[in-house]
Design an enzyme around this catalytic site. Structure first.
Site, PDB file in Angstrom:
ATOM      1  N   ASP A  49       0.833  -1.206   0.000  1.00 31.03           N
ATOM      2  CA  ASP A  49       0.000   0.000   0.000  1.00 31.03           C
ATOM      3  C   ASP A  49       0.869   1.259   0.000  1.00 31.03           C
ATOM      4  O   ASP A  49       0.364   2.373  -0.084  1.00 31.03           O
ATOM      5  CB  ASP A  49      -1.006  -0.010   1.155  1.00 31.03           C
ATOM      6  CG  ASP A  49      -0.343  -0.052   2.519  1.00 31.03           C
ATOM      7  OD1 ASP A  49       0.892  -0.198   2.598  1.00 31.03           O
ATOM      8  OD2 ASP A  49      -1.077   0.061   3.522  1.00 31.03           O
ATOM      9  N   SER A  50       2.204   1.068   0.047  1.00 32.38           N
ATOM     10  CA  SER A  50       3.125   2.197  -0.184  1.00 32.38           C
ATOM     11  C   SER A  50       2.872   2.800  -1.556  1.00 32.38           C
ATOM     12  O   SER A  50       3.335   3.899  -1.837  1.00 32.38           O
ATOM     13  CB  SER A  50       4.581   1.734  -0.061  1.00 32.38           C
ATOM     14  OG  SER A  50       4.821   0.617  -0.893  1.00 32.38           O
ATOM     15  N   ASP A  88      -1.187  -6.108  -0.246  1.00 30.70           N
ATOM     16  CA  ASP A  88      -1.521  -5.507   1.053  1.00 30.70           C
ATOM     17  C   ASP A  88      -3.016  -5.262   1.183  1.00 30.70           C
ATOM     18  O   ASP A  88      -3.654  -4.784   0.237  1.00 30.70           O
ATOM     19  CB  ASP A  88      -0.840  -4.126   1.162  1.00 30.70           C
ATOM     20  CG  ASP A  88       0.420  -4.169   1.996  1.00 30.70           C
ATOM     21  OD1 ASP A  88       0.634  -5.147   2.739  1.00 30.70           O
ATOM     22  OD2 ASP A  88       1.206  -3.203   1.897  1.00 30.70           O
ATOM     23  N   LYS A 118      -1.236  -9.406   2.842  1.00 26.28           N
ATOM     24  CA  LYS A 118      -0.501  -8.968   4.040  1.00 26.28           C
ATOM     25  C   LYS A 118      -1.382  -8.006   4.818  1.00 26.28           C
ATOM     26  O   LYS A 118      -2.090  -7.190   4.220  1.00 26.28           O
ATOM     27  CB  LYS A 118       0.816  -8.277   3.640  1.00 26.28           C
ATOM     28  CG  LYS A 118       1.574  -7.668   4.838  1.00 26.28           C
ATOM     29  CD  LYS A 118       3.025  -7.335   4.505  1.00 26.28           C
ATOM     30  CE  LYS A 118       3.232  -6.031   3.814  1.00 26.28           C
ATOM     31  NZ  LYS A 118       2.796  -4.838   4.571  1.00 26.28           N
ATOM     32  N   GLU A 120      -1.285  -5.512   8.606  1.00 28.51           N
ATOM     33  CA  GLU A 120      -0.443  -4.948   9.664  1.00 28.51           C
ATOM     34  C   GLU A 120      -1.042  -5.234  11.036  1.00 28.51           C
ATOM     35  O   GLU A 120      -2.263  -5.287  11.188  1.00 28.51           O
ATOM     36  CB  GLU A 120      -0.318  -3.423   9.473  1.00 28.51           C
ATOM     37  CG  GLU A 120       0.444  -3.045   8.224  1.00 28.51           C
ATOM     38  CD  GLU A 120       0.650  -1.539   8.071  1.00 28.51           C
ATOM     39  OE1 GLU A 120       0.329  -0.771   9.007  1.00 28.51           O
ATOM     40  OE2 GLU A 120       1.141  -1.133   7.007  1.00 28.51           O
ATOM     41  N   GLU A 187       9.523  -4.191  10.383  1.00 27.31           N
ATOM     42  CA  GLU A 187       9.939  -2.900   9.820  1.00 27.31           C
ATOM     43  C   GLU A 187      10.528  -1.968  10.884  1.00 27.31           C
ATOM     44  O   GLU A 187       9.967  -1.823  11.974  1.00 27.31           O
ATOM     45  CB  GLU A 187       8.735  -2.208   9.142  1.00 27.31           C
ATOM     46  CG  GLU A 187       9.114  -0.858   8.527  1.00 27.31           C
ATOM     47  CD  GLU A 187       8.118  -0.324   7.517  1.00 27.31           C
ATOM     48  OE1 GLU A 187       7.126  -1.017   7.194  1.00 27.31           O
ATOM     49  OE2 GLU A 187       8.354   0.800   7.032  1.00 27.31           O
TER      50      GLU A 187
HETATM   51  O1  KIV Z   1       3.549  -1.145   1.557  1.00 30.39           O
HETATM   52  C1  KIV Z   1       4.718  -1.565   1.517  1.00 30.39           C
HETATM   53  O2  KIV Z   1       5.472  -1.307   0.567  1.00 30.39           O
HETATM   54  C2  KIV Z   1       5.182  -2.383   2.625  1.00 30.39           C
HETATM   55  C3  KIV Z   1       6.637  -2.655   2.716  1.00 30.39           C
HETATM   56  C4  KIV Z   1       7.273  -1.421   3.237  1.00 30.39           C
HETATM   57  C5  KIV Z   1       6.954  -3.842   3.507  1.00 30.39           C
HETATM   58  O3  KIV Z   1       4.414  -2.788   3.444  1.00 30.39           O
END
Ligand code: KIV
Length: 272
Positions: A49-50, A88, A118, A120, A187
């Site tokens: 989600d970055s 994510d 994924k 969090e 992280e």
């Molecule tokens: O969203 C992302 O790119 C991430 C990585 C920083 C692990 O969660």
């Protein structure tokens, strides 16, 4: 029937089996073209989600939606043939209860074809991780700095600096691993804590800004390529793509202005 032999795609179980073995190589990607380039070189690709920050210029990952993740997840699946693709779950799409998380994860998996999702959070998300894994959804955990909690943790800071905070991150990692996560992203933590987590949990740790004391590493592709205008301090740059793009665009602009462009006659004959 096709006679071509297709490379077998790496699965979440393959990644889990790499605990303590050859380091796991991972990168983010949000596009078909970057996914195609990195696919043969990595073990898994994270559609992180970055993308909210990297692609869309947001300051945090908070505004990212499930639709955004699905759009880019589908693009990556079209580019990647052999790596595991993990997508994510964005902020607000899974935290309410396990049922909400299940609905979102199912939608993401059906609409992208990805092999895992994924989410969090540590101990507080363990029940949800177990609920999803029992229902056939491979889950990657994410502890330490969890960027979706930006507004409660007060910024992108190194986590677990004092012994109590460090201890609770170990508990978080253990909780999601015990609940069935096949790997856990760790992280922005100091090396002794990363080592402690790696030694404690039975599934691979994937570090980002968390030292070499992890079972694998992940970076945001644009950050390590030198394309992002801001990167966290821990990012090691393996390229200078901004400089290369700027140079190429400068050359292009000069060529256009100088009329220095080839005729297309060698490609097609103008009608006489
Ligand atoms: O969203 C992302 O790119 C991430 C990585 C920083 C692990 O969660």
């Amino acid at each position: 029937m096709s006679t071509q032999t297709k490379a077998r795609r790496i699965t979440a179980n393959d990644i889990r089996a790499r605990k303590g073995g050859k380091p796991i190589v991972a990168l983010t990607s949000y596009h078909a073209h970057t996914a195609r380039i990195i696919d043969p070189l990595v073990d898994f690709i994270l559609v992180g989600d970055s993308l909210g920050m990297v692609m869309h210029g947001y300051e945090t990952t908070i505004p990212v939606t499930v639709d955004m993740m699905i759009l880019q997840g589908r693009a990556v699946m079209r580019g990647a043939r052999q790596s595991l693709v993990v997508v994510d779950l964005p902020f607000g799409s899974y935290e309410e209860n396990p049922e909400q998380a299940f609905r979102t994860a199912v939608r993401v998996m059906k609409e992208t074809g990805c092999g895992a999702v994924k989410l969090e959070g540590g101990a507080r998300m363990a029940g949800t991780v177990g609920f999803l894994v029992e229902r056939g959804i491979p889950i990657m955990g994410h502890v330490g700095l969890t960027p979706q909690s930006f507004n409660t943790i007060g910024g992108f800071k190194v986590q677990g600096r004092d012994p109590a905070a460090a201890g609770s991150i170990v508990v978080d990692a253990e909780a999601v691993a015990d609940a069935g996560a096949f790997a856990v992203v760790v992280e922005a933590v100091v090396e002794p804590l990363a080592r402690d987590i790696t030694d404690t949990i039975g599934v691979p740790t994937i570090g980002i800004g968390a030292s070499p004391a992890c079972d694998g590493q992940i970076l945001v592709l644009e950050d390590m390529l030198g394309l992002s205008d801001w990167t966290p301090k821990f990012v090691r740059k393996f390229g200078n793509l901004s400089g290369q793009i700027e140079g190429a665009v400068r050359d292009y602009a000069e060529a256009v202005r100088a009329g220095d462009f080839p005729s297309m006659d060698h490609v097609y004959k103008p009608k006489s």
